[in-house]
Scaffold this motif. Structure first.
Motif, mmCIF file in Angstrom:
data_model
loop_
_atom_site.group_PDB
_atom_site.id
_atom_site.type_symbol
_atom_site.label_atom_id
_atom_site.label_comp_id
_atom_site.label_asym_id
_atom_site.label_seq_id
_atom_site.Cartn_x
_atom_site.Cartn_y
_atom_site.Cartn_z
ATOM 1 N N SER A 134 -41.742 -27.525 26.920
ATOM 2 C CA SER A 134 -41.790 -26.010 27.471
ATOM 3 C C SER A 134 -42.647 -26.169 28.950
ATOM 4 N N LEU A 135 -43.667 -27.091 29.027
ATOM 5 C CA LEU A 135 -44.747 -27.059 29.881
ATOM 6 C C LEU A 135 -44.176 -27.833 31.353
ATOM 7 N N SER A 136 -43.269 -28.979 30.846
ATOM 8 C CA SER A 136 -43.188 -29.920 31.788
ATOM 9 C C SER A 136 -42.529 -29.380 33.245
ATOM 10 N N ILE A 137 -41.544 -29.013 33.025
ATOM 11 C CA ILE A 137 -40.728 -28.516 34.246
ATOM 12 C C ILE A 137 -41.570 -27.391 35.213
ATOM 13 N N PRO A 138 -42.265 -26.370 34.590
ATOM 14 C CA PRO A 138 -43.058 -25.472 35.402
ATOM 15 C C PRO A 138 -44.319 -26.061 36.168
ATOM 16 N N LEU A 139 -44.952 -27.130 35.202
ATOM 17 C CA LEU A 139 -46.035 -28.161 35.951
ATOM 18 C C LEU A 139 -45.597 -28.706 37.180
ATOM 19 N N ILE A 140 -44.489 -29.513 36.928
ATOM 20 C CA ILE A 140 -43.779 -30.142 38.010
ATOM 21 C C ILE A 140 -43.352 -29.301 39.427
ATOM 22 N N LEU A 141 -42.781 -28.152 38.908
ATOM 23 C CA LEU A 141 -42.294 -27.162 40.109
ATOM 24 C C LEU A 141 -43.661 -26.653 40.894
ATOM 25 N N PHE A 153 -51.452 -33.950 40.863
ATOM 26 C CA PHE A 153 -51.990 -34.068 39.479
ATOM 27 C C PHE A 153 -51.218 -33.180 38.712
ATOM 28 N N LEU A 154 -51.011 -32.051 39.079
ATOM 29 C CA LEU A 154 -49.797 -31.201 38.164
ATOM 30 C C LEU A 154 -48.640 -31.750 38.027
ATOM 31 N N VAL A 155 -47.938 -32.433 39.123
ATOM 32 C CA VAL A 155 -46.719 -33.146 39.093
ATOM 33 C C VAL A 155 -46.968 -34.363 38.073
ATOM 34 N N ASN A 156 -47.729 -35.216 38.001
ATOM 35 C CA ASN A 156 -48.084 -36.013 37.222
ATOM 36 C C ASN A 156 -48.218 -35.675 35.744
ATOM 37 N N LEU A 157 -48.825 -34.488 35.468
ATOM 38 C CA LEU A 157 -48.965 -34.018 34.242
ATOM 39 C C LEU A 157 -47.953 -33.703 33.439
ATOM 40 N N GLY A 158 -46.959 -32.960 34.621
ATOM 41 C CA GLY A 158 -45.716 -32.490 34.274
ATOM 42 C C GLY A 158 -44.778 -33.643 33.593
ATOM 43 N N SER A 163 -42.481 -36.914 29.336
ATOM 44 C CA SER A 163 -42.439 -38.139 28.587
ATOM 45 C C SER A 163 -42.836 -38.283 26.990
ATOM 46 N N MET A 164 -43.517 -37.194 26.785
ATOM 47 C CA MET A 164 -43.914 -37.097 25.311
ATOM 48 C C MET A 164 -42.598 -36.390 24.803
ATOM 49 N N ALA A 165 -41.755 -35.804 25.317
ATOM 50 C CA ALA A 165 -40.441 -35.117 24.763
ATOM 51 C C ALA A 165 -39.561 -36.503 24.420
ATOM 52 N N PHE A 166 -39.452 -37.317 25.339
ATOM 53 C CA PHE A 166 -38.812 -38.281 25.343
ATOM 54 C C PHE A 166 -39.356 -39.546 24.258
ATOM 55 N N LEU A 167 -40.693 -39.666 24.293
ATOM 56 C CA LEU A 167 -41.024 -40.351 23.009
ATOM 57 C C LEU A 167 -40.671 -40.001 21.910
ATOM 58 N N PHE A 168 -40.810 -38.488 21.362
ATOM 59 C CA PHE A 168 -40.434 -38.237 20.263
ATOM 60 C C PHE A 168 -39.212 -38.159 19.829
ATOM 61 N N LEU A 226 -36.504 -36.975 37.580
ATOM 62 C CA LEU A 226 -37.685 -36.029 38.059
ATOM 63 C C LEU A 226 -38.889 -37.126 38.743
ATOM 64 N N ILE A 227 -38.749 -38.461 38.139
ATOM 65 C CA ILE A 227 -39.767 -39.359 38.894
ATOM 66 C C ILE A 227 -39.230 -39.481 40.409
ATOM 67 N N ILE A 228 -37.831 -39.918 40.314
ATOM 68 C CA ILE A 228 -37.446 -40.080 41.744
ATOM 69 C C ILE A 228 -37.577 -39.010 42.742
ATOM 70 N N LEU A 229 -37.469 -37.831 42.213
ATOM 71 C CA LEU A 229 -37.623 -36.627 42.907
ATOM 72 C C LEU A 229 -39.171 -36.383 43.504
ATOM 73 N N PHE A 230 -39.802 -36.078 42.322
ATOM 74 C CA PHE A 230 -41.237 -35.847 42.651
ATOM 75 C C PHE A 230 -42.108 -36.673 42.680
ATOM 76 N N GLY A 231 -41.923 -38.103 42.513
ATOM 77 C CA GLY A 231 -42.744 -39.149 42.935
ATOM 78 C C GLY A 231 -42.809 -39.358 44.372
ATOM 79 N N ASN A 232 -41.690 -38.971 45.005
ATOM 80 C CA ASN A 232 -41.611 -39.237 46.435
ATOM 81 C C ASN A 232 -42.270 -37.982 47.203
ATOM 82 N N ASN A 233 -42.250 -36.773 46.438
ATOM 83 C CA ASN A 233 -43.104 -35.678 46.995
ATOM 84 C C ASN A 233 -44.492 -36.193 46.852
ATOM 85 N N ASN A 234 -44.902 -36.648 45.798
ATOM 86 C CA ASN A 234 -46.318 -36.824 45.235
ATOM 87 C C ASN A 234 -46.851 -37.978 46.627
#
Length: 238
Positions: A134-141, A153-158, A163-168, A226-234
């Motif tokens: 629920s929160l990952s995409i809003p945090l990243i954006l 920080f917010l991007v990394n938190l997102g 990643s938690m959803a993927f781990l599940f 998401l890592i490719i897109l927003f990692g570059n932004n970070n």
């Protein structure tokens, strides 16, 4: 040019397309496989509900209820309420497919009864995975719109939340495959299906398991994107 690829051109969207194709293919395969073996009536003429009740009794599980629910292939076992729910396509059907699906859900009940570790881990991850989804995409954006360390920080938190959803989904894989393994063993030993019918049930359960594999792959592809897109932004913000 928010992500460095141009406002209207994002080559990483290919990951989304690939994930969608894989998921749609797996979904179509399980539906066609179920439909195929749903046309084959079991020689013992037991319904999915009767099969589930018999299996639970044979495994000495007396604290789990069986109920019918609406929908198609919405069968599930809830370890919190100790309720095994069978969809309309399973509960009253005497097909090989229906008995296989009912047995699979009983496999989860058996896992619960014996304290199967991956099932416990998955149950503990449910709230974390729900929050992450629920929160990952809003945090990243939001993080992408904020410059400096706060945005990073917010991007990394997102990304961590996603990643938690993927781990599940990764933890879900052994749970589902093990439930099918238990189901097929019970069906083979309990006489609910004949020797000729057990391989048919195996095909149905294998097809169903592929949907979980497809979901995990699709989520991984989205995470990489998401890592490719927003990692570059970070990196630009730091």
């Amino acid at each position: 040019m928010l992500y460095g690829y141009g406002m209207f051109y994002d080559p990483t969207f290919l990951f989304v397309i690939i994930g969608m194709v894989i998921s749609m293919g797996a979904s179509a395969y399980v539906k066609s496989t179920f439909h195929k073996y749903d046309q084959i009536k079991s020689k013992n003429q037991v319904t999915g509900t009767q099969a589930a009740e018999y299996i639970l009794q044979s495994q000495r599980i007396h604290n789990v209820g069986v109920q019918g629910i609406a929908g198609d292939l919405t069968d599930n076992y809830n370890s919190q309420t100790k309720m095994l729910s069978l969809s309309q396509a399973t509960a009253q059907s005497i097909s090989v497919a229906a008995i296989g699906v009912a047995a699979h859900e009983c496999g989860h009940a058996v896992q619960d009864a014996v304290g199967y570790a991956p099932l416990k881990i998955r149950a503990s991850l449910v709230p974390v995975a729900n929050i992450g989804s629920s929160l990952s995409i809003p945090l990243i954006l939001i993080g992408a719109l904020i410059s400096g360390s706060s945005g990073a920080f917010l991007v990394n938190l997102g990304l961590l939340a996603f990643s938690m959803a993927f781990l599940f989904q990764i933890v879900t894989l052994p749970v589902e495959f093990n439930a099918s393994k238990r189901a097929l063993q019970i069906l083979s030993e309990g006489g609910l299906l004949t020797k000729e019918e057990v391989p048919m049930a195996r095909r149905v359960l294998f097809a169903a398991a592929l949907t979980y594999v497809a979901a995990a792959v699709a989520t991984l592809l989205q995470l990489v994107r998401l890592i490719i897109l927003f990692g570059n932004n970070n990196r630009r913000n730091n």
